[in-house]
Design an enzyme around this catalytic site. Structure first.
Site, PDB file in Angstrom:
ATOM      1  N   HIS A 115      14.763  56.625  30.441  1.00  6.55           N
ATOM      2  CA  HIS A 115      13.783  55.818  31.172  1.00  6.55           C
ATOM      3  C   HIS A 115      13.129  56.812  32.112  1.00  6.55           C
ATOM      4  O   HIS A 115      13.812  57.402  32.979  1.00  6.55           O
ATOM      5  CB  HIS A 115      14.503  54.676  31.920  1.00  6.55           C
ATOM      6  CG  HIS A 115      13.638  53.829  32.784  1.00  6.55           C
ATOM      7  ND1 HIS A 115      13.688  52.440  32.774  1.00  6.55           N
ATOM      8  CD2 HIS A 115      12.719  54.160  33.725  1.00  6.55           C
ATOM      9  CE1 HIS A 115      12.826  51.955  33.644  1.00  6.55           C
ATOM     10  NE2 HIS A 115      12.226  52.979  34.240  1.00  6.55           N
ATOM     11  N   HIS A 138      11.696  59.253  34.690  1.00  2.87           N
ATOM     12  CA  HIS A 138      11.985  59.383  36.124  1.00  2.87           C
ATOM     13  C   HIS A 138      11.664  60.793  36.562  1.00  2.87           C
ATOM     14  O   HIS A 138      11.701  61.729  35.755  1.00  2.87           O
ATOM     15  CB  HIS A 138      13.448  59.058  36.423  1.00  2.87           C
ATOM     16  CG  HIS A 138      14.412  59.855  35.589  1.00  2.87           C
ATOM     17  ND1 HIS A 138      14.713  59.516  34.283  1.00  2.87           N
ATOM     18  CD2 HIS A 138      15.118  60.983  35.858  1.00  2.87           C
ATOM     19  CE1 HIS A 138      15.570  60.393  33.790  1.00  2.87           C
ATOM     20  NE2 HIS A 138      15.814  61.306  34.723  1.00  2.87           N
TER      21      HIS A 138
HETATM   22  P1  AMP Z   1      18.047  63.258  33.525  1.00  2.00           P
HETATM   23  O1  AMP Z   1      19.274  64.063  33.082  1.00  2.00           O
HETATM   24  O2  AMP Z   1      16.836  64.086  33.805  1.00  2.00           O
HETATM   25  O3  AMP Z   1      17.789  62.140  32.533  1.00  2.00           O
HETATM   26  O4  AMP Z   1      18.430  62.610  34.920  1.00  2.00           O
HETATM   27  C1  AMP Z   1      19.262  61.502  35.024  1.00  2.00           C
HETATM   28  C2  AMP Z   1      19.852  61.535  36.406  1.00  2.00           C
HETATM   29  O5  AMP Z   1      20.394  60.243  36.681  1.00  2.00           O
HETATM   30  C3  AMP Z   1      20.992  62.541  36.604  1.00  2.00           C
HETATM   31  O6  AMP Z   1      20.646  63.469  37.634  1.00  2.00           O
HETATM   32  C4  AMP Z   1      22.187  61.660  37.001  1.00  2.00           C
HETATM   33  O7  AMP Z   1      23.001  62.263  37.984  1.00  2.00           O
HETATM   34  C5  AMP Z   1      21.505  60.418  37.521  1.00  2.00           C
HETATM   35  N1  AMP Z   1      22.272  59.175  37.431  1.00  2.00           N
HETATM   36  C6  AMP Z   1      23.021  58.741  36.387  1.00  2.00           C
HETATM   37  N2  AMP Z   1      23.553  57.537  36.675  1.00  2.00           N
HETATM   38  C7  AMP Z   1      23.133  57.201  37.921  1.00  2.00           C
HETATM   39  C8  AMP Z   1      23.348  56.076  38.772  1.00  2.00           C
HETATM   40  N3  AMP Z   1      24.113  55.038  38.398  1.00  2.00           N
HETATM   41  N4  AMP Z   1      22.768  56.082  39.990  1.00  2.00           N
HETATM   42  C9  AMP Z   1      22.005  57.125  40.383  1.00  2.00           C
HETATM   43  N5  AMP Z   1      21.758  58.207  39.616  1.00  2.00           N
HETATM   44  C10 AMP Z   1      22.310  58.250  38.404  1.00  2.00           C
HETATM   45 ZN    ZN Z   2      14.542  51.289  31.307  1.00  3.48          ZN
END
Ligand code: AMP
Ligand code: ZN
Length: 120
Positions: free
Chosen positions: A104, A106
């Protein structure tokens, strides 16, 4: 089960999973990353489910506008965290090969330490 019910960030947007929310409006929210890679590590996320930049519908003007809005929120959050002078890193991983793990769209906002270039 719908995509929205299965997606972690959709569930967070829909308040079905707890998080440290630091900003929210109609189209965008920002949370503290659960596994921070820098003293400041926020995720700025459109509420609408789009898998990644590779899945943008170029003809959908509204999502393009929302991403412009998202960037303006990034600038405001970076300022609020005192990062404008020292610098900050923004990262959007698109696809597993680039390190995306939550599908998703971000944007990572990282700051409070120095960063190398090029990134690994
Ligand atoms: P990406 O690897 O670029 O898709 O980034 C996903 C990010 O989401 C990583 O830095 C994770 O540490 C973070 N993440 C995963 N689960 C959660 C959560 N429940 N709350 C906050 N951040 C999260
Ligand atoms: Zn989503």
């Amino acid at each position: 089960m719908s995509e929205r019910e299965m997606c972690l960030f959709c569930k967070i947007a829909d308040k079905k999973i707890p998080c440290k929310m630091v900003y929210e409006d109609d189209s965008v929210f920002a949370i503290e990353d659960i596994n921070p890679k820098a003293p400041v590590h926020l995720l700025v996320i459109p509420k609408r489910h789009i898998e990644s930049l590779a899945n943008l519908n170029q003809e959908d003007e509204s999502i393009i506008g929302q991403l412009g809005h998202l960037l303006s929120i990034v600038s405001i959050l970076a300022c609020k965290r005192g990062l404008h002078d020292g610098g900050f890193r923004t990262v959007m991983n698109s696809g597993a090969g680039a390190g995306q793990s939550v599908f998703h769209l971000h944007l990572h906002l990282l700051g409070g330490r120095s960063f190398q270039w090029p990134p690994g």
